[in-house]
Enzyme design. Structure first.
Site: not given
Length: 747
Positions: A158, A160, A214, A270, A272, A424, A444, A475
């Protein structure tokens, strides 16, 4: 010195490699060779940084230790031959991992070249870049790219990952550029740097302009390449999008993806991951164009984002909401870089506390500042706070709420009335988690993914990420009619969000409430979460009041996923030991084995489990005699064993238009098998009550020692801080000021 060498005085390296001759005409017309107006290096590491680092490695301390460790690792790597393989594998496979190792080696070798001026380091980077310059123009799209995806790569599956390669590689090129001949630099630029930058921008407009992590990586890589190759147009496009309209690009990402509190829309995992391109490109902008004031942009949003990333962690691990790998924590390379750059910019001694926990000194000017300050003992304890981190670019799309207290252990309650978080995000409005004494207690699942494990879908997200991990039942929030929030419609979910009603924190009471009326048609969900402690006896409780209201009858499920071994229940269970069945057929229910069920009588129902931290936890719930508890274990309809075996129980109330779930989570006791003793394995709670008195909510918790804790709070959205409230309890009148107060009565 070499760091300041101009382009026309580059040294010719003695060593070389034999490469296939010839370059395609398309490569040659990409752009003329850059004029290189700037000195090099000129990205994250500057010439002044190099001067300081060259002196620092001669002195004992953390920086010298980090230098020696890096030098040793790179020297070992230099003993191996070049490995620039033809791309073949997805994440976790040989070629994927080798190209990752390559850009990391090139960067580290480039830094060592600047510090030591030893040509062997620049030679290896040069040779690798020349090999990439031969390989890249020959590459088609990656063979393991996702079918139909609009973000394929060439070196990687990808784009990314291709952008990550460029972010590292352009820094490596910048670091060795003074050592190259004109011909070497031309070949590297025309064969590798420029084609990659073009592929990630002009050839990938949808991803480049996308306001998403991305897009952040792509714009950072291309923008940094623009600085090194003296292409100001690339920099402007990276900042503003390909058309320079401002509808995309790095500045739009800073303005849109972060809330005013520095919370990243996709969640801390994400956040991070996206942090590295944000802080790296910001540092490059600051070094090249300080007049832009990038660290002051949007009220210092880059610095806020770094601090918020730290805040969204517990015991060094990030809160695993949305798509998240649960083992990721503050020692991840992205946050190490963020903390390093943040300290270099601010000099905040609390950041040194985090840097000490990370225990990773970077070889950069800012890394030297961190090392020197730690050597001098200048760190101060970092303050983790209770806070409602607003979501949405304007801070009006709910919040991620963190309630913390240090009474009887380090505790944190995470409450999630946040926005969806794009692709996400999970369908989990108003869910919660609880942490105590270093462990996740109410859990979670995070993401269903084995990152970089080739055998598990090439290291990509598994099918079960969609069929389980994102589903509402995975959840700790209400599911209506066994259907996930927004009926799993991501477009609808992204257009709606909960409303944060209030947040309050004092020494004894941390409390927040939120509601949403769009997760299900005609259904309003409202939840209040509180973390309280009694100064008199040190007891702590997590209190949960969940209101569901509808004009039609529904089945209401409220799951609680816990970490530990079930110890006891206060009611009889019917177990299913020889004939397990899945709890349902869709929306995640198909993955849950029904292990047992029970229907407690009206009053108090309790479930107790033992966690690995040696503590017992009891969920005490107020029951109406018609609510059933279903005990589950994850793993049904999982033929490839992709799901972890995790446990939970679901409070199910069927055929109602409205219902209020009231429960209290109580940490208690101690289990020590090594020293063979057990203390307070039984819950001390023996009574629970919930009353509404006007606009006030009263939660009373009775314990076996004759003490009653009463939490009183005002449920309205907006009240004055000095507003005074009165209520009667036990024949007496009581009053408090503001949002909430915890009372204690001795019977």
């Amino acid at each position: 010195m070499l760091a300041n060498s101009a382009f026309h005085t580059r040294k010719t390296l003695a060593a070389g490699i034999t490469l296939a001759a010839g370059m395609t005409a398309a490569m040659l017309v990409l752009s003329p060779l850059a004029a290189y107006a700037a000195d090099h290096p000129n990205l994250v590491i500057s010439a002044a940084d190099v001067d300081a680092m060259q002196g620092a490695i001669k002195q004992p301390g953390r920086f010298r230790n980090a230098f020696l460790a890096t030098q040793s690792a790179v020297d070992r790597a230099l003993q191996a031959p070049l490995a620039i393989p033809m791309p073949a594998d997805a994440g976790g496979g040989y070629t994927h991992e080798q190209h990752k190792k390559n850009y990391q080696l090139m960067y580290n070798a480039g830094v060592l070249y600047q510090i030591t001026q030893d040509p062997k380091y620049a030679e290896r980077v040069r040779d690798m870049l020349l090999a990439y310059a031969e390989l890249y123009p020959t590459l088609p799209l990656h063979p393991k790219r996702r079918s139909g995806a609009d973000n394929p790569g060439k070196l990687f599956w990808q784009s990314l990952n291709e952008a990550v390669w460029l972010v590292y590689t352009i820094q490596a090129y910048d670091l060795i550029l003074p050592s190259l001949t004109d011909a070497e630099a031309k070949k590297i630029e025309q064969g590798a740097i420029r084609p990659v930058a073009k592929f990630l921008s002009i050839d990938s407009p949808k991803t480049f302009n996308k306001v998403h992590n991305h897009g952040t990586w792509l714009t950072a890589g291309v923008g940094m390449a623009g600085y090194v190759l003296d292409e100001p147009e690339w920099v402007e496009q990276a900042l503003l999008d390909l058309d320079k309209s401002g509808k995309g690009g790095f500045l739009r990402q800073l303005s849109t993806l972060f809330s005013p509190d520095g919370y990243y829309n996709e969640g801390p995992y994400y956040q991070r991951y996206a942090l590295m391109p944000f802080v790296t490109f910001a540092k490059a902008i600051e070094n090249n164009e300080p007049e832009r004031g990038i660290f002051e942009y949007r009220d210092g949003i880059v610095m806020k984002a770094i601090d918020t990333t730290i805040q969204l962690s517990y015991d060094n691990l990030f809160f695993p909401i949305n798509d998240a790998i649960k083992s990721k924590g503050i020692d991840t390379s992205e946050l190490v870089l963020g903390v390093t750059i943040a300290y270099g910019h601010s000099g905040d001694p609390q950041l040194l506390d985090i840097a000490a926990k990370q225990d990773q000194i970077l070889l950069s000017g800012d890394g030297l500042k961190v090392a020197n300050a730690l050597d001098a003992g200048q760190q101060q304890p970092y303050t983790f706070k209770s806070f409602a981190f607003r979501d949405g670019k304007d801070g009006d799309e709910g919040a991620l709420v963190v309630l913390r207290q240090q009474t009887d252990g380090d505790q944190a309650l995470v409450f999630k009335p946040a926005a969806q978080g794009m692709g996400h995000g999970h369908f989990d409005k108003l869910t919660w988690q609880f942490y105590d004494r270093g462990e996740e207690i109410v859990t979670d699942y995070g993401a269903a993914r084995f990152l970089n494990v080739e055998a598990k879908n090439g290291g990509r997200y598994l099918e079960e990420n969609e069929t389980w991990a994102k589903q509402t039942v995975a959840h700790n929030t209400v599911v209506v009619d066994e259907t996930s929030h927004f009926d799993n419609n991501l477009k609808v979910a992204n257009q709606n969000h909960p409303d944060l009603l209030f947040f309050h924190a004092d020494d004894q009471v941390k409390i927040s409430a939120a509601e949403i009326d769009s997760a299900y048609p005609g259904v309003r969900l409202k939840r209040t979460m509180a973390l309280v402690n009694s100064p008199e006896n040190g007891k702590t409780f997590a209190i949960d009041v969940f209101d569901v209201a509808s004009s039609k009858e529904h089945q209401l499920d409220l799951p609680l996923h816990y970490n530990g071994q079930l110890v006891d229940t206060s009611f009889r269970l019917q177990g299913f030991t020889d004939n397990l069945k899945a709890l349902g057929t869709n929306h995640g229910y198909q993955h849950l084995w029904l292990k047992a069920r029970g229907k407690p009588e009206s009053g108090l129902a309790q479930v107790t489990w033992l966690n690995d931290n040696g503590r017992f936890y009891t969920q005490s719930s107020l029951m109406d005699g018609a609510t059933e508890l279903l005990f589950t274990e994850l793993g049904a309809n999982d033929p490839n064993f992709n799901l972890r075996s995790e446990k939970g129980f679901i409070a199910r109330r069927d055929g109602v238009k409205s219902h209020t779930f009231v429960s209290v989570l109580e940490p208690h006791g101690q289990y020590n098998p090594s020293k063979e003793f057990t203390l307070e394995a039984e819950s001390q709670v023996n009574a629970l009550d919930h009353q509404r008195v006007g606009d006030l909510e009263l939660i009373t918790i009775g314990t076996k020692d004759g003490v009653t804790q009463l939490l009183a709070y005002h449920r309205s959205k907006g009240i004055a801080a000095d507003a005074r409230h009165t209520f009667k309890f036990g024949g007496s009148e009581y009053s408090f000021t503001g949002r909430a107060k915890l009372f204690q009565f001795n019977n």
